[in-house]
Design a protein around this motif. Sequence first.
Motif, PDB file in Angstrom:
ATOM      1  N   LYS A 141       0.833  -1.200   0.000  1.00 30.40           N
ATOM      2  CA  LYS A 141       0.000   0.000   0.000  1.00 30.40           C
ATOM      3  C   LYS A 141       0.867   1.249   0.000  1.00 30.40           C
ATOM      4  N   VAL A 142       0.347   2.305  -0.630  1.00 30.28           N
ATOM      5  CA  VAL A 142       1.017   3.603  -0.572  1.00 30.28           C
ATOM      6  C   VAL A 142       0.677   4.244   0.777  1.00 30.28           C
ATOM      7  N   GLN A 143       1.707   4.635   1.488  1.00 27.27           N
ATOM      8  CA  GLN A 143       1.570   5.237   2.813  1.00 27.27           C
ATOM      9  C   GLN A 143       2.055   6.687   2.764  1.00 27.27           C
ATOM     10  N   THR A 144       1.495   7.515   3.610  1.00 32.87           N
ATOM     11  CA  THR A 144       1.967   8.886   3.793  1.00 32.87           C
ATOM     12  C   THR A 144       2.086   9.124   5.291  1.00 32.87           C
ATOM     13  N   ASP A 145       3.259   9.546   5.732  1.00 32.27           N
ATOM     14  CA  ASP A 145       3.496   9.783   7.153  1.00 32.27           C
ATOM     15  C   ASP A 145       4.324  11.035   7.361  1.00 32.27           C
ATOM     16  N   ASN A 146       4.087  11.692   8.485  1.00 31.91           N
ATOM     17  CA  ASN A 146       4.973  12.762   8.934  1.00 31.91           C
ATOM     18  C   ASN A 146       6.128  12.099   9.672  1.00 31.91           C
TER      19      ASN A 146
END
Length: 105
Positions: A48-53
């Motif tokens: 899965k494509v993840q986005t995190d700070n």
Amino acid sequence: MSEFCLVLCTCPDMDSARRIAQCAVEQRLAACVNIIPGLESVYQWQGKVQTDNEVQLVSKTYKPKLEALYTLVSGLHPYDEPEWLVLDITGGSPTYLDWIKSSTT
């Protein structure tokens, strides 16, 4: 081949970044670790494509310390697979490079 390198490693938060940086410098595995907050990472993980700070660590070290630094980071880092990228330092101020060496030996 250069004797010195930069190590890039992202952390999920300031607490883990500070803990890793503090231990690395206290144990003389890095001369300096920059902690850069405000990073947003987009990546593939487990299909899965993840986005995190995240928080970026930039460690300046002497190559003979790399294995021990990796062991420290791996042991303290909360990620299953922490970023670990090693970039050769191919030049720099001789006095700064001497400082890295003296700070890590």
